[in-house]
Structure formats: C-alpha cells, structure tokens
Design an enzyme around this catalytic site. Structure first.
Site, PDB file in Angstrom:
ATOM      1  N   LYS A 142      50.000  45.737  25.701  1.00 49.84           N
ATOM      2  CA  LYS A 142      49.482  46.431  26.884  1.00 49.84           C
ATOM      3  C   LYS A 142      49.623  47.933  26.716  1.00 49.84           C
ATOM      4  O   LYS A 142      50.702  48.437  26.388  1.00 49.84           O
ATOM      5  CB  LYS A 142      50.222  45.987  28.146  1.00 49.84           C
TER       6      LYS A 142
ATOM      7  N   ASP B 159      45.618  48.562  30.863  1.00 55.05           N
ATOM      8  CA  ASP B 159      46.048  48.435  32.256  1.00 55.05           C
ATOM      9  C   ASP B 159      45.972  49.792  32.957  1.00 55.05           C
ATOM     10  O   ASP B 159      46.964  50.510  33.060  1.00 55.05           O
ATOM     11  CB  ASP B 159      47.474  47.884  32.288  1.00 55.05           C
ATOM     12  N   LEU B 160      44.776  50.124  33.458  1.00 55.07           N
ATOM     13  CA  LEU B 160      44.581  51.413  34.116  1.00 55.07           C
ATOM     14  C   LEU B 160      44.449  51.295  35.632  1.00 55.07           C
ATOM     15  O   LEU B 160      44.393  52.301  36.324  1.00 55.07           O
ATOM     16  CB  LEU B 160      43.348  52.120  33.538  1.00 55.07           C
ATOM     17  N   LYS B 161      44.349  50.072  36.144  1.00 54.58           N
ATOM     18  CA  LYS B 161      44.362  49.814  37.591  1.00 54.58           C
ATOM     19  C   LYS B 161      43.370  50.703  38.342  1.00 54.58           C
ATOM     20  O   LYS B 161      43.730  51.431  39.271  1.00 54.58           O
ATOM     21  CB  LYS B 161      45.774  50.001  38.165  1.00 54.58           C
ATOM     22  N   LEU B 162      42.113  50.629  37.981  1.00 51.11           N
ATOM     23  CA  LEU B 162      41.112  51.470  38.633  1.00 51.11           C
ATOM     24  C   LEU B 162      41.033  51.157  40.120  1.00 51.11           C
ATOM     25  O   LEU B 162      41.094  49.996  40.529  1.00 51.11           O
ATOM     26  CB  LEU B 162      39.740  51.270  37.977  1.00 51.11           C
ATOM     27  N   HIS B 163      40.889  52.213  40.908  1.00 49.95           N
ATOM     28  CA  HIS B 163      40.819  52.075  42.371  1.00 49.95           C
ATOM     29  C   HIS B 163      40.087  53.310  42.894  1.00 49.95           C
ATOM     30  O   HIS B 163      40.683  54.370  43.067  1.00 49.95           O
ATOM     31  CB  HIS B 163      42.228  51.991  42.953  1.00 49.95           C
ATOM     32  N   ASP B 164      38.782  53.153  43.131  1.00 48.33           N
ATOM     33  CA  ASP B 164      37.955  54.277  43.558  1.00 48.33           C
ATOM     34  C   ASP B 164      36.708  53.694  44.214  1.00 48.33           C
ATOM     35  O   ASP B 164      36.609  52.481  44.412  1.00 48.33           O
ATOM     36  CB  ASP B 164      37.610  55.165  42.347  1.00 48.33           C
ATOM     37  N   ILE B 165      35.750  54.554  44.539  1.00 45.84           N
ATOM     38  CA  ILE B 165      34.526  54.039  45.129  1.00 45.84           C
ATOM     39  C   ILE B 165      33.809  53.168  44.085  1.00 45.84           C
ATOM     40  O   ILE B 165      33.980  53.357  42.875  1.00 45.84           O
ATOM     41  CB  ILE B 165      33.617  55.166  45.642  1.00 45.84           C
TER      42      ILE B 165
ATOM     43  N   ASN C 269      30.828  52.781  42.660  1.00 45.42           N
ATOM     44  CA  ASN C 269      30.021  53.315  41.568  1.00 45.42           C
ATOM     45  C   ASN C 269      30.883  53.998  40.509  1.00 45.42           C
ATOM     46  O   ASN C 269      30.630  53.874  39.303  1.00 45.42           O
ATOM     47  CB  ASN C 269      28.977  54.298  42.104  1.00 45.42           C
TER      48      ASN C 269
ATOM     49  N   THR D  64      54.705  44.531  41.641  1.00 42.53           N
ATOM     50  CA  THR D  64      55.993  43.832  41.682  1.00 42.53           C
ATOM     51  C   THR D  64      57.122  44.720  42.187  1.00 42.53           C
ATOM     52  O   THR D  64      58.217  44.237  42.447  1.00 42.53           O
ATOM     53  CB  THR D  64      56.360  43.261  40.304  1.00 42.53           C
TER      54      THR D  64
ATOM     55  N   ARG E 103      61.856  38.910  32.849  1.00 41.17           N
ATOM     56  CA  ARG E 103      63.161  39.360  32.361  1.00 41.17           C
ATOM     57  C   ARG E 103      63.978  38.160  31.881  1.00 41.17           C
ATOM     58  O   ARG E 103      63.933  37.095  32.512  1.00 41.17           O
ATOM     59  CB  ARG E 103      63.971  40.023  33.498  1.00 41.17           C
TER      60      ARG E 103
ATOM     61  N   GLN F 187      61.741  46.611  39.229  1.00 43.66           N
ATOM     62  CA  GLN F 187      60.989  45.428  39.626  1.00 43.66           C
ATOM     63  C   GLN F 187      61.814  44.669  40.668  1.00 43.66           C
ATOM     64  O   GLN F 187      62.995  44.403  40.459  1.00 43.66           O
ATOM     65  CB  GLN F 187      60.759  44.510  38.420  1.00 43.66           C
TER      66      GLN F 187
ATOM     67  N   GLY G   3      58.019  44.330  29.105  1.00 47.80           N
ATOM     68  CA  GLY G   3      58.188  45.681  28.577  1.00 47.80           C
ATOM     69  C   GLY G   3      59.584  45.949  28.093  1.00 47.80           C
ATOM     70  O   GLY G   3      59.933  45.692  26.945  1.00 47.80           O
ATOM     71  N   ARG G   4      60.413  46.482  28.984  1.00 44.83           N
ATOM     72  CA  ARG G   4      61.732  46.967  28.584  1.00 44.83           C
ATOM     73  C   ARG G   4      62.623  45.943  27.896  1.00 44.83           C
ATOM     74  O   ARG G   4      63.351  46.311  26.961  1.00 44.83           O
ATOM     75  CB  ARG G   4      62.438  47.581  29.807  1.00 44.83           C
TER      76      ARG G   4
END
Length: 240
Positions: free
Chosen positions: A33, A60-66, A68, A124, A186, A195, A215-216
């Site tokens: 990731k 994993d960029l988590k787009l959140h916009d209008i 278009n 999370t 974990r 988390q 991850g960690r």
C-alpha cells in the site's frame, strides 16, 4: 473471497522504502500500500517502480471531492495499473459512481485491468463517541458502516475499507460478493497506536475479512520479513 495481506509502506523517503522492501526476496509476490504521505512526496513514478518489481499496488489516496473532480483524478489512477484504490463513502453515491467510471475509462485507455474501487466507511481511528459527537450521527458505528457500505455497493464500488469488527454485520447485510478490506490489524501483543478498532489476523479471518492491511507491526519490526510471514501464516491458516 480471500485476498492478500497488504503491507502498508508508511515511510517518508524513497530510501526508507527500498531499504525495507529490499529485505524481501525479489521473487516474492507482495501487495503493498502506498498512501498519501509517500505518494505526495514521490508522485506516480514510485508506483511504476514498484509495479516493475512485480508487486500489486494498493494506492490509498481516499479521494473525496465533487464528482467530476474525483472522476478525472480516478482516470489518472486507472492508467497506472494499480490493483486497489480508494474514495470516501461519505462523498455520496454520485461521487462513487463517477470514481468508478473514471477508473474504467483510464484503465481502458492504458490497456490495463480496472482497479478495484474500495470505499472508506469510517476510519478505524474514529470512536463511537467521535461518530456521535463530531459527525453528529444518530446511528451506531455498525449501522453507520453498514449504511455506507450499502451506498458504496449500489453506486458501483467493489468493496469497502472497514474495521474488522464490523465485517460480520457487513457480510450479513451487504453480501459475500464484495471486498471487505480491513486495516487496524495487529498481533495480540502489539500496541493499538492510533487505531481504536483493531483485530489480529486470525480474528479478522473469523470475522470474514477479504484482505488485511498491516503497517507498523511489519515495517517497525526488528525483522520485517519474519513479521510479515508470521502474520501471513496466521491469516492463511485461519482462512482454511
């Protein structure tokens, strides 16, 4: 469905990244990731470099916009050849549908498979108190996550990012033909860090997770390769 145990490469520099992944056998098939911190610093070339190594990529960029804007952003992601990418389910049905369309168009232009679109339900790190008092949701955490997952599925997403603790309810309410990708994984003796809703690989398998994000517990381990294989073995054994 059973998917991969995804290594979250939450590092700051290119040198740190390759110092970590060079510890693994070059023939080992990994899914990794890349998140905001590293992508914003290095750009799409780092994705291409990892693809050249034969890795599957979760961008994993988590787009959140209008809608278009998200569609056009997803066109660019679709061209890269990644396996998974993300939007926020709270962006709504039109945004999710446009995100999927952008991925389809971008992938078609590049001649690569369309990435699976995963919608983030509730992070999370969000506690039930935060959900009620900061997001002003009248739903319980489980009901909120189920509601967002249903919205995502009906809008064309391929799955959701969710805490493992909600997966059992999701599978009952949303179905088995959907990806349930769970971060916050974990070993039982590992600190929760930031988390708040976590599980071990075996617990996640029992709940019904489709894929894990770790991850960690891997990248901060004294021996990351051994830590990865230990968690992978637990995950695969529990899913049999």
């Amino acid at each position: 469905m059973q998917g991969p145990l995804i290594i979250s490469l939450d590092v700051s520099t290119r040198g740190d990244l390759f110092s970590l992944i060079d510890k693994f056998d070059r023939d080992e098939k990994l899914t990794v990731k890349i998140g905001m911190e590293f992508f914003y610093g290095e750009g799409p070339q780092i994705v291409r470099d990892l693809l050249d190594r034969g890795y599957d990529i979760f961008l994993d960029l988590k787009l959140h916009d209008i809608p278009n804007t998200v569609k056009n952003g997803m066109k660019q992601i679709g061209r890269l050849g990644v396996t998974f990418t993300t939007v926020h389910a709270l962006g709504g049905s039109e945004m999710i549908a446009e995100a999927k369309q952008g991925l389809v168009e971008g992938a078609k232009e590049a001649g690569v498979p369309t990435p699976k679109l995963l919608a983030v339900t509730e992070l999370t790190s969000i506690t039930p108190e935060g959900l009620a008092n900061e997001q002003n949701s009248k739903l319980s955490m489980v009901d909120q996550v189920v509601s967002l997952a249903k919205l995502a599925k009906s809008s064309g997403a391929d799955g959701v990012i969710t805490s493992p603790l909600e997966v059992s309810a999701l599978k009952r309410e949303v179905g088995d033909d959907f990806w349930y990708v769970t971060p916050g994984i974990r070993p039982k003796d590992f600190p929760k860090d930031d988390q708040s809703r976590t599980a071990s690989p075996a617990e996640a398998a029992e709940y019904g997770s489709s894929a894990l994000v770790v991850g960690r517990p891997i990248i901060k381990a004294a021996d990351p390769v051994a830590a990865y294989h230990k968690m992978l073995e637990e995950w695969e054994d529990a899913k049999r």
